[in-house]
Design a protein around this motif. Structure first.
Motif, short mmCIF file in Angstrom:
data_model
loop_
_atom_site.label_atom_id
_atom_site.label_comp_id
_atom_site.label_asym_id
_atom_site.label_seq_id
_atom_site.Cartn_x
_atom_site.Cartn_y
_atom_site.Cartn_z
N CYS A 46 48.83 -54.86 -91.10
CA CYS A 46 48.17 -56.07 -91.58
C CYS A 46 48.79 -57.26 -90.87
N ARG A 47 48.18 -58.41 -91.08
CA ARG A 47 48.73 -59.67 -90.57
C ARG A 47 49.01 -60.57 -91.76
N ILE A 48 50.14 -61.27 -91.73
CA ILE A 48 50.50 -62.12 -92.85
C ILE A 48 49.45 -63.23 -93.01
N ASP A 49 48.91 -63.34 -94.20
CA ASP A 49 47.86 -64.32 -94.49
C ASP A 49 48.50 -65.60 -95.01
N TRP A 50 49.07 -66.37 -94.08
CA TRP A 50 49.75 -67.60 -94.49
C TRP A 50 48.78 -68.58 -95.12
N ALA A 51 47.56 -68.65 -94.60
CA ALA A 51 46.57 -69.56 -95.18
C ALA A 51 46.23 -69.16 -96.60
N GLY A 52 46.16 -67.85 -96.85
CA GLY A 52 45.86 -67.36 -98.20
C GLY A 52 46.99 -67.63 -99.16
N ILE A 53 48.21 -67.62 -98.65
CA ILE A 53 49.36 -67.97 -99.52
C ILE A 53 49.26 -69.44 -99.89
N GLY A 54 49.07 -70.28 -98.89
CA GLY A 54 48.74 -71.68 -99.13
C GLY A 54 49.91 -72.57 -99.50
N LEU A 55 49.79 -73.82 -99.13
CA LEU A 55 50.82 -74.81 -99.43
C LEU A 55 50.93 -75.08 -100.92
N ALA A 56 49.82 -75.00 -101.63
CA ALA A 56 49.86 -75.29 -103.07
C ALA A 56 50.73 -74.29 -103.80
N ARG A 57 50.65 -73.02 -103.45
CA ARG A 57 51.48 -72.00 -104.09
C ARG A 57 52.96 -72.18 -103.71
N LEU A 58 53.20 -72.52 -102.46
CA LEU A 58 54.58 -72.78 -102.05
C LEU A 58 55.15 -73.98 -102.81
N ALA A 59 54.32 -75.01 -102.99
CA ALA A 59 54.76 -76.19 -103.74
C ALA A 59 55.05 -75.82 -105.20
N LEU A 60 54.21 -74.96 -105.77
CA LEU A 60 54.46 -74.50 -107.14
C LEU A 60 55.79 -73.74 -107.22
N GLY A 61 56.05 -72.91 -106.22
CA GLY A 61 57.32 -72.18 -106.18
C GLY A 61 58.50 -73.12 -106.11
N LEU A 62 58.39 -74.17 -105.29
CA LEU A 62 59.47 -75.16 -105.19
C LEU A 62 59.66 -75.91 -106.51
N ALA A 63 58.54 -76.18 -107.21
CA ALA A 63 58.64 -76.86 -108.50
C ALA A 63 59.34 -75.97 -109.53
#
Length: 231
Positions: free
Chosen positions: A194-211
């Motif tokens: 497979c190829r890592i789906d960085w777009a599917g992970i998305g900045l919003a989810r990363l921001a939620l993780g940081l929060a």
């Protein structure tokens, strides 16, 4: 010394063993036939919640017996593991997954796994595993090895058990998911499956993780009695 830790050992063993017992196919199927799917999930939740509360209380009451002195490098390692854990947790609760409760309904979806599932098909369990490993390393005491070790065992064993149960219950429907994903993070991508789906992970989810990570840092003294951030 063993007697001093008997309560936390029994509690954690009951917590972990109860999960594996109720999740085992023979026991699970019998209980579902008798209680129905919703009744089984209610029973599972009550048992899991009660034994987790017991484990936490026993851990908090256990004496401290250090096995190694505080190591600054382990503190930095724990902070990194907590960050990864928070991001994995955030992506897991915001991504539909065939390994989550009720996720077997997704197995016939023609769309390939996306988002965090291209990293690992068990993001939530990995978040718990990394969190537990970090706490064992930085605390370095007997009670922590028992408590967090039990959680680590449950998370690691849970991945294997979920995969086995999905394969046993769904047969060929599990094949495409198993082929396009991996339990070990990034393994499927490294192997070219497979190829890592960085777009599917998305900045919003990363921001939620940081929060979530920031909330854990700021609230750790209130949650566990140990401050991680000083002002």
């Amino acid at each position: 010394m063993a007697g001093a830790f008997s309560d936390v050992t029994i509690a954690v063993a009951t917590f972990v063993g109860g999960h594996f017992l109720l999740s085992s196919l023979p026991v699970r199927m019998v209980l579902i036939q008798k209680l129905g799917e919703n009744g089984f999930r209610l029973l599972y939740s009550v048992v899991a919640g009660a034994t987790l509360f017991w484990s936490i209380a026993s851990y908090n009451n256990a004496p401290f017996h250090g096995l190694w002195p505080p190591v600054p490098a382990l503190v930095h390692l724990q902070m990194l593991l907590m960050l990864a854990s928070a991001v994995l947790f955030a992506t897991s609760i915001t991504t539909r997954s065939p390994t989550a409760v009720g996720g077997e309904r997704m197995l016939r979806d023609p769309k390939p796994p996306a988002g965090i599932l291209t990293v690992t098909r068990h993001p939530m369990l990995w978040s718990f595993l990394l969190w537990a490993i970090g706490h064992m390393a930085v605390n370095g005491d007997v009670a922590s090895l028992i408590f967090f070790g039990g959680i680590a065992l449950l998370a690691a064993g849970g991945m294997a058990h979920i995969d086995y149960r999905r394969q046993s219950q769904t047969g060929a429907d599990w094949g495409p998911v198993a082929l396009a994903t991996s339990a070990v993070p990034f393994l499927a991508a490294i192997q070219g499956r497979c190829r890592i789906d960085w777009a599917g992970i998305g900045l919003a989810r990363l921001a939620l993780g940081l929060a979530i990570y920031a909330a854990l840092l700021l609230g750790h003294e209130w949650i566990a009695g140990v401050p991680l951030v000083r002002f």
